[in-house]
Design a protein around this motif. Structure first.
Motif, PDB file in Angstrom:
ATOM      1  N   ALA A   1      -3.291  19.357  -4.474  1.00 30.85           N
ATOM      2  CA  ALA A   1      -2.380  18.643  -5.366  1.00 30.85           C
ATOM      3  C   ALA A   1      -2.591  19.077  -6.816  1.00 30.85           C
ATOM      4  CB  ALA A   1      -2.568  17.142  -5.229  1.00 30.85           C
TER       5      ALA A   1
ATOM      6  N   ASP B   1       5.179  17.156  -1.062  1.00 31.19           N
ATOM      7  CA  ASP B   1       4.070  17.412  -0.146  1.00 31.19           C
ATOM      8  C   ASP B   1       3.540  16.125   0.476  1.00 31.19           C
ATOM      9  OD1 ASP B   1       2.151  19.468   0.917  1.00 31.19           O
ATOM     10  OD2 ASP B   1       0.737  18.057  -0.003  1.00 31.19           O
ATOM     11  N   ARG B   2       3.601  15.026  -0.258  1.00 34.57           N
ATOM     12  CA  ARG B   2       3.137  13.747   0.303  1.00 34.57           C
ATOM     13  C   ARG B   2       3.925  13.377   1.561  1.00 34.57           C
ATOM     14  NH1 ARG B   2       1.696  12.335  -5.035  1.00 34.57           N
ATOM     15  NH2 ARG B   2       3.764  11.587  -5.603  1.00 34.57           N
ATOM     16  N   SER B   3       5.196  13.754   1.604  1.00 36.11           N
ATOM     17  CA  SER B   3       5.988  13.407   2.789  1.00 36.11           C
ATOM     18  C   SER B   3       5.994  14.507   3.846  1.00 36.11           C
ATOM     19  CB  SER B   3       7.422  13.040   2.394  1.00 36.11           C
ATOM     20  OG  SER B   3       8.061  14.118   1.768  1.00 36.11           O
TER      21      SER B   3
ATOM     22  N   GLU C   1       4.140  17.821  -5.570  1.00 34.70           N
ATOM     23  CA  GLU C   1       3.213  16.827  -5.020  1.00 34.70           C
ATOM     24  C   GLU C   1       3.965  15.736  -4.272  1.00 34.70           C
ATOM     25  OE1 GLU C   1       0.171  15.196  -7.575  1.00 34.70           O
ATOM     26  OE2 GLU C   1       0.037  17.092  -8.656  1.00 34.70           O
ATOM     27  N   ARG C   2       5.065  15.253  -4.868  1.00 36.68           N
ATOM     28  CA  ARG C   2       5.875  14.222  -4.202  1.00 36.68           C
ATOM     29  C   ARG C   2       6.405  14.742  -2.864  1.00 36.68           C
ATOM     30  NH1 ARG C   2       7.160  12.730  -9.348  1.00 36.68           N
ATOM     31  NH2 ARG C   2       8.918  14.147  -9.556  1.00 36.68           N
TER      32      ARG C   2
END
Length: 170
Positions: A10, A21-23, A18-19
């Motif tokens: 991250a 990748d979180r999902s 990052e947003r």
């Protein structure tokens, strides 16, 4: 000594990435992207007069360790690498090009990652060592585990990066 840490993927991604990748979890495994970002950071470090020409040590965790190793293979200014719970196996073809001494730190209870580190260590031609932190899991959340990682990493960098930072006892 210059020390830049791609400790988590991250840290190598933009806020939007990052947003996403979180999902999806996809960008944290985009090793070429992460490695390109670390290479860029190494080049940027070299643009600062106060640290220009100093040897660089990289510390990476998880997939950031693969990015650090690929960077070490590309950039001769990288003189030491430390991986914490890393995935050096994901650096695959670059492992035989790494010349920087490499320390692979793995939790003793992180059996799959320990085996992957052993396989990667066998492909490294650079001086390398695996240190197993007894009783630690993948994230080193157990009491004292991160302190042991810090001690091992500091000792490695002290031994393999020329010179010592100001204020450190000899």
């Amino acid at each position: 000594m210059t020390w830049w840490s791609p400790a988590t993927p991250a840290g190598l991604l933009t806020e939007d990435e990052e947003r996403a990748d979180r999902s999806t979890g996809e960008l944290r495994f985009d090793i070429p992207l992460l490695a390109d970002r670390v290479v860029t950071a190494v080049h940027e470090i070299g643009n600062h007069e106060v640290v220009r020409g100093l040897p660089i040590g990289l510390f990476g965790a998880s997939t950031g360790a693969a990015a650090a190793l690929i960077t070490a293979a590309r950039e001769k200014s990288v003189r030491a690498v430390v991986s914490r719970g890393g995935r050096p196996d994901l650096a695959s073809g670059a492992l035989t090009e790494v010349r920087a001494p490499t320390l692979l730190i793995v939790g003793g209870l992180d059996h799959p990652v320990l085996e992957l580190n052993r396989l990667a260590a066998g492909r490294l031609v650079a001086p390398n060592r695996i240190e197993v932190v007894a009783g630690a899991t993948h994230l080193f959340e157990e009491p004292g585990a991160l302190a042991e990682v810090a001690r091992l990493a500091t000792d490695w960098f002290d031994r393999h990066l020329p010179g010592r930072p100001a204020g450190r006892e000899q």
